[in-house]
Design an enzyme around this catalytic site. Structure first.
Site, PDB file in Angstrom:
ATOM      1  N   PHE A  64      45.747  32.726  39.640  1.00 28.37           N
ATOM      2  CA  PHE A  64      44.470  32.994  40.057  1.00 28.37           C
ATOM      3  C   PHE A  64      44.371  33.839  41.284  1.00 28.37           C
ATOM      4  CE2 PHE A  64      46.072  29.766  43.250  1.00 28.37           C
ATOM      5  CZ  PHE A  64      45.434  30.231  44.525  1.00 28.37           C
ATOM      6  N   LYS A  65      45.707  34.061  41.666  1.00 24.85           N
ATOM      7  CA  LYS A  65      45.675  34.906  43.083  1.00 24.85           C
ATOM      8  C   LYS A  65      45.308  36.291  42.715  1.00 24.85           C
ATOM      9  CE  LYS A  65      48.884  32.478  45.626  1.00 24.85           C
ATOM     10  NZ  LYS A  65      49.537  31.087  44.751  1.00 24.85           N
TER      11      LYS A  65
END
Ligand SMILES: *Cc1c(COP(=O)(O)O)cnc(C)c1O
Length: 469
Positions: free
Chosen positions: A111-112
């Site tokens: 998700f980063k």
């Protein structure tokens, strides 16, 4: 929009300066002075927008005054155009009213990418306008490093140095960093552990003389822009599931409290969120706070979900600021006593306030593997260990079966083969097509001693697109 420090002493900054700042000069973290608030009608009118257009609606108030609308729109279209799934953040149903929001279709499969793909582009935009260059030095135990490198690889005005503990990150994670070449990209393997790497980054922020006047920028989630970008997908998910007419609950695999803090902000901006579940692994300082008002530092326990292996959660201070009526002096006192004693608790009514929204659970490795196996057997979906922790905590903590419960799917399972293997799932893990040849690609990395001066000398030698600063 102006940003203020959680410790109340540092000067307020505009978006551009907060983007380029690390910690505030008083040791605090920056937060918006006034959070934008949307009406239910306004949020409802965004239903059906493509991800990048929704991102514009949600984030526009945060950048107003620093980035003109047309430029911001273009940056967002480019940012979310690189994601491998057309929906950018698709929802997958596990059960009646139970969902996983897949946040791993970006270039590095975690998700980063949502925040770091944007951060790289924002930095380059702002720096080009100012005619400046910056240096990034970041420490990683895995996911942050690759996402930051991918986010900055095409930046003209950024040199990025990522420190990882030598021989202590998984091969997929290492290769996602070391196979990206560019004269502004520098991978350094430190002969030490993750804490040694993080300590070097902190010390470098504290004394920047070795940079000869070049500014140092933070890429970890103390950087406000990372939190900002993560607010969007809470709106995106809720709009798919009948929001804002209906409220939605979220379960978030949590380490530094950045991702879940974005959900808390989404709620304060007007999105009906009925519950936020803090899902931790054995490193459960946040669970101990939420369940018993004890935020006490413990030793580090390595787990099968390494991206959540933390002793303290850097963004927790942002929540403390709100719980204390945004009184920076009170937060400053709490944090200095925490620094001295390693312990923190808040007054009963403040803690009760937090508990209205947050529930929590700590999930051990055994339960993580059981959940991966159980979900695979019943649905055919293969979860990564971090997401599995979120799903298990969601099931244990949910307050209402009629409210949709969304677990944030924080990483692709192929990044964490050890956990998937231990779960006994008989499915071969395959790299997505854009990474299919990852194991054949050449690597570039410099191994350095666990020595601050050696690392800083290396940055000084290479910090200007491979040339000395
Ligand atoms: C970084 C990370 C987390 C933790 O997110 P925080 O914002 O630090 O709470 C969870 N899962 C994965 C896969 C991560 O990379």
């Amino acid at each position: 929009m102006r940003y203020i420090s959680t410790r109340g002493q540092a000067p307020a900054l505009n978006f551009e300066d907060v983007l380029l700042a690390g910690l505030a000069s008083d040791g605090g973290l920056y937060v918006p002075e006034n959070l934008p608030r949307f009406t239910v009608e306004e949020i409802a009118s965004w239903s059906g927008l493509p991800y990048h257009e929704l991102a514009f609606k949600v984030m526009r108030p945060f950048v107003t005054g620093s980035i003109p609308d047309a430029d911001f729109k273009q940056i967002l279209e480019e940012t979310y155009g690189v994601f491998a799934h057309n929906a950018v953040a698709p929802l997958r149903q596990l059960n009646g009213n139970e969902w996983v929001l897949e946040l791993f279709h970006g270039p590095t499969l975690a998700f980063k990418d949502f925040a770091l793909q944007l951060l790289g582009r924002l930095l380059d935009y702002v720096l080009a306008k100012r005619g400046e260059r910056v240096v990034i030095i970041g420490a990683t135990s895995g996911d942050t490093g690759s996402a930051a490198i991918e986010g900055c690889r095409r930046c003209d005005n950024v040199d990025i140095f990522i420190l990882h503990p030598h021989n202590r990150v998984s091969e997929v994670q290492r290769r996602q960093m070391t196979t990206i070449f560019g004269d502004n990209i520098h991978n350094i393997a430190i002969e030490g552990n993750f804490d040694d790497c993080q300590e070097m980054v902190k010390d470098s922020f504290a004394d920047q003389g070795f940079l000869k006047g070049t500014r140092l920028v933070a890429v970890n989630s103390i950087n406000w822009a990372r939190i900002m970008a993560q607010i969007v997908y809470y709106f995106h998910a809720a709009l798919q599931l009948g929001g804002p007419a209906r409220s939605v609950a979220f379960s978030v695999p949590t380490g530094n409290f950045g991702d879940i803090f974005a959900g808390y902000l989404a709620r304060n901006m007007g999105l009906p969120i009925s519950q936020l579940v803090v899902a931790t692994n054995r490193n459960d300082i946040l669970h101990r706070f939420m369940s018993g008002n004890r935020y006490d530092k413990d030793t580090l326990h390595p787990s099968l979900s390494p991206s959540m292996d933390i002793m303290v959660s850097s963004n927790f201070e942002r929540l403390l600021f709100d719980l204390h009526g945004r009184n920076g002096a009170a937060v400053g006192e709490l944090m200095s006593s925490f620094k001295a004693t390693g312990k923190l608790s808040v007054e009963e009514e403040r803690w009760t306030e937090a508990r209205k929204l947050f529930d929590s659970l700590a999930v051990d490795d055994e339960q993580t593997c059981k959940t991966i196996a159980q979900v695979f057997d019943t649905t055919g979906e293969l979860l990564d260990p971090h997401t599995a922790i979120g799903v298990y905590a969601a099931r244990e903590c949910r307050r209402s079966l009629s409210t949709p419960m969304v677990t944030l799917g924080t990483a692709h399972p192929v990044k964490f083969p050890e956990a998937v293997e231990k779960a006994g799932v008989g499915k071969a893990l395959e790299l997505p097509s854009h990474l299919a040849d990852l194991f054949e690609r050449p690597e570039r990395c410099t191994v350095l001693a666990n020595d601050l001066k050696a690392m800083q000398a290396f940055v000084g030698e290479h910090g200007n697109r491979g040339k000395p600063l």
